[in-house]
Design a protein around this motif. Structure first.
Motif, short mmCIF file in Angstrom:
data_model
loop_
_atom_site.label_atom_id
_atom_site.label_comp_id
_atom_site.label_asym_id
_atom_site.label_seq_id
_atom_site.Cartn_x
_atom_site.Cartn_y
_atom_site.Cartn_z
N ASP A 55 -9.17 12.13 -8.49
CA ASP A 55 -8.99 10.68 -8.52
C ASP A 55 -7.84 10.25 -7.62
O ASP A 55 -7.91 9.22 -6.94
CB ASP A 55 -8.74 10.21 -9.96
N ARG A 74 0.83 -1.22 0.00
CA ARG A 74 0.00 0.00 0.00
C ARG A 74 0.86 1.26 0.00
O ARG A 74 0.51 2.26 -0.64
CB ARG A 74 -0.94 -0.01 1.21
N HIS A 96 1.95 1.89 -3.51
CA HIS A 96 0.84 2.41 -4.31
C HIS A 96 0.57 3.87 -3.96
O HIS A 96 0.31 4.69 -4.86
CB HIS A 96 -0.41 1.56 -4.06
N GLU A 150 -8.75 5.47 -0.29
CA GLU A 150 -9.04 4.04 -0.28
C GLU A 150 -7.89 3.24 0.31
O GLU A 150 -8.11 2.28 1.07
CB GLU A 150 -9.32 3.57 -1.72
N ASP A 199 -9.02 10.23 -4.09
CA ASP A 199 -9.88 9.06 -3.89
C ASP A 199 -9.05 7.79 -3.70
O ASP A 199 -9.35 6.96 -2.81
CB ASP A 199 -10.83 8.87 -5.07
N GLN A 200 -8.01 7.64 -4.51
CA GLN A 200 -7.15 6.45 -4.40
C GLN A 200 -6.38 6.45 -3.07
O GLN A 200 -6.27 5.41 -2.41
CB GLN A 200 -6.16 6.40 -5.56
N VAL A 258 0.72 6.99 -6.56
CA VAL A 258 -0.41 7.90 -6.79
C VAL A 258 0.04 9.35 -6.64
O VAL A 258 -0.28 10.20 -7.49
CB VAL A 258 -1.56 7.59 -5.82
#
Length: 477
Positions: A371, A353, A356, A378, A374-375, A360
Motif C-alpha cells: 500500500d 505531496r 505526504h 500515486e 501504491d501511495q 507514507v
C-alpha cells in the motif's frame, strides 16, 4: 567533534578494483607527469519528489546515484597559481587559468556553457569565502576529470562538477570540510553561471547516505534520512532530449514567476513585499499558516491566468528599472507576461505531496508495504501532472515515457528541471523492475536511432541510494 555526519569523509584506502579510479590515476600521470595526491568523488542525484520547490524554500526528497564525478588532483609542482584542467572525455577541451583571473563565461542564448565554467564556479565560491576571512596563499593545482553522469539529463551532472571543484578547493586550502557549509557555498557558487537554483543538488551531493533517500530542508540546510520500502525499486530512464538549465531562460523564468507571485501575495495580504523573496518564507515565517491554508490564499488572490509586466508595475507602483532589478534576472529582463497562479499552485501542491510522501515512508512497515508503494506511486503521478500542466516544463519525449509507464502500471514523473532529461519510476520488486526496463527498451529505445549508439545500462537503469561526496588520499591497495 569531527564525524562522518558533519564532515566529508576522508578515506585512507582506495580500492584498486575500482576501474574508473585506476583509469583516472593513469590518465592523470600521463597528462601531468606526476602522481595525483588525492581523489574526489561527488555523486549525481535523482529527486524522487519535490520538483521546482527548493528555490521557493520548501523541502525535497532526493537520493544520490552511483554515477558520479571523479577528480584526480595534485598541487602544481611549479608552485604557480595556475589551475590546469583535463577531461578524460576528449570532447571536453583542456583549460587553464590563474586563480586570480577566474572568468566565468555566461552562455549565449541557445548554447551550453563550456564545461570548465562549472568547475570555476566551485573554485571561485570557495576562494571568495576564504578571501572574506583575509588574504590567502595562491596555490595552483592540477585536475583530471572523469564523469559518468549523463549530461543535461536532470541528474545533476553540472552541480556535481561544481561541488567537486568546491570540495577540492576547500581541501587544498585547509578549509574545514563541513558538509552543510560546503553545500551552501556550492549552491551560491552555481549562481555565477546564471542559474538561480535553490540548493537541492548541492545538499544531496554532500549529505547523501547509502541506503536511504533524504528529506532535505533549507534555511538552514539539514537532512533527515528517509527509509524507503524494502521492495521499492526506482528506475531512471533518460528521454535522450538534453536540457541544460543555463542554456535558456526557461528555468530562471520559473524562479522569477515564483518570486513575483510571492511579492504579489505579500502585497495582497498587507505584508511588506519588498524584502520577501520565497513562497516558503511567506507561508511559514510571515503569514505562519499551514500549507493547505496557503494554497487557499493563492487561489483567492492570484486570480488571473496571465499577468503582464505593465500590469504588475502598476500594482507594485514601481517603474520598469526597479521592476527588473527587484524581480527579474539578466536573461529574463525582456519577458512581458508571467503565469503566477499556475507556478505558485504547483509549488505549494508539490510541497504538500512531499509531506505526504515522507509520511507514507515513515509509516510503511511489512504489513502495508504494498500500500505504501501504491501511495508513493500515486503521488509521483500527480507530481508529473502538475509539472506538465501548471509548471509547463515537460517535453514530448518525457510524455512518451510517462505514457509507457502508465500503461505498464508504474508511477513515474520527470525528475530534474525538465524540458528533457529523465523520468524516475517506482516499481514494487526486482522482477517488476526487470520487466519494466525491458518494456521501455522495446517500446521506446528500440525506436530511438540515437539510443543504438549508447550503452543501454547508462540510459535506463535501476538505482539505489548511495553515499555523498568523499575524498581519497591513500595509495591504491
Amino acid at each position: 567533534m569531527e564525524s562522518d555526519d558533519l564532515f566529508v569523509n576522508v578515506n585512507k584506502h582506495i580500492d584498486a578494483a575500482d576501474e574508473r579510479l585506476v583509469q583516472l590515476r593513469d590518465f592523470f600521470f600521463k597528462e601531468f607527469s606526476t602522481k595525483a595526491e588525492f581523489f574526489v568523488k561527488v555523486p549525481g542525484r535523482v529527486n524522487l519528489i519535490g520538483e521546482h520547490v527548493d528555490y521557493s524554500g520548501f523541502p525535497v526528497c532526493p537520493m544520490a546515484l552511483s554515477q558520479n564525478i571523479l577528480l584526480a588532483v595534485a598541487t602544481s609542482p611549479n608552485n604557480d597559481d595556475i589551475i590546469h584542467l583535463k577531461n578524460m572525455q576528449s570532447k571536453y577541451k583542456s583549460f587553464k587559468c590563474s586563480i586570480d583571473h577566474i572568468k566565468i563565461e555566461l552562455p549565449k542564448p541557445g548554447t551550453y556553457p563550456g564545461w570548465h565554467n562549472y568547475f570555476l564556479c566551485g573554485v571561485k565560491g570557495i576562494l571568495d569565502y576564504i578571501h572574506k576571512m583575509g588574504d590567502y596563499p595562491r596555490k595552483g593545482f592540477l585536475v583530471a576529470v572523469s564523469g559518468n553522469i549523463p549530461p543535461a539529463a536532470g541528474l545533476s551532472s553540472s552541480s556535481a562538477l561544481v561541488c567537486s571543484a568546491a570540495l577540492t578547493t576547500a581541501f587544498l586550502y585547509d578549509l574545514p570540510l563541513n558538509k552543510t557549509l560546503l553545500a551552501t557555498l556550492s549552491a551560491s557558487s552555481e549562481h555565477y553561471i546564471g542559474t538561480q537554483g535553490g540548493g537541492m543538488d548541492q545538499a544531496i551531493a554532500f549529505l547523501a547516505k547509502k541506503g536511504c533517500a533524504q528529506y532535505i530542508e533549507f534555511n538552514p540546510v539539514r537532512a533527515t534520512p528517509i527509509q524507503l520500502p524494502p521492495d521499492a525499486v526506482f528506475v531512471i530512464a533518460n528521454s535522450l532530449a538534453e536540457a541544460n538549465k543555463a542554456a535558456t531562460s526557461d528555468f530562471n523564468k520559473r524562479v522569477v514567476e515564483c518570486r513575483i507571485a510571492t511579492k504579489l501575495l505579500a502585497k495582497f495580504t498587507d505584508r511588506p513585499w519588498q524584502d520577501i523573496e520565497k513562497l516558503g518564507q511567506l507561508q511559514s515565517e510571515v503569514l505562519d499558516v499551514e500549507l493547505e491554508e496557503f494554497e487557499a490564499l493563492i487561489k483567492k488572490h492570484l486570480t488571473k491566468d496571465v499577468y503582464t509586466k505593465d500590469e504588475l508595475m502598476s500594482i507594485f507602483h514601481i517603474h520598469e528599472k526597479e521592476f527588473e532589478e527587484k524581480m527579474l534576472t539578466p536573461n529574463t529582463k525582456d519577458e512581458k507576461e508571467f503565469k503566477l497562479k499556475q507556478r505558485a499552485l504547483h509549488v505549494i501542491q508539490e510541497a504538500i505531496r512531499v509531506e505526504h510522501f515522507r509520511h507514507v515512508t515513515d509509516n510503511a512497515d511489512d504489513d502495508d508495504e504494498e500500500d505504501a508503494i501504491d501511495q508513493m506511486s500515486e503521488l509521483m503521478k500527480r507530481s508529473h501532472k502538475s509539472l506538465r500542466n501548471l509548471y509547463e516544463c515537460s517535453h514530448e519525449n518525457l510524455e512518451e515515457l510517462i505514457k509507457i509507464s502508465k500503461e505498464f502500471g508504474v508511477g513515474a514523473r520527470l525528475t530534474g528541471a525538465g524540458w528533457g532529461g529523465c523520468i524516475v519510476a517506482l516499481t514494487d520488486s526486482i522482477t517488476t523492475c526487470d520487466r519494466y526496463i525491458a518494456t521501455l527498451n522495446e517500446c521506446y529505445y528500440d525506436l530511438m536511432p540515437q539510443a543504438k549508439h549508447l550503452e543501454f545500462d547508462q540510459i535506463c537503469f535501476a538505482t539505489e541510494p548511495q553515499n555523498g561526496a568523499e575524498i581519497f588520499i591513500a595509495e591504491f591497495s
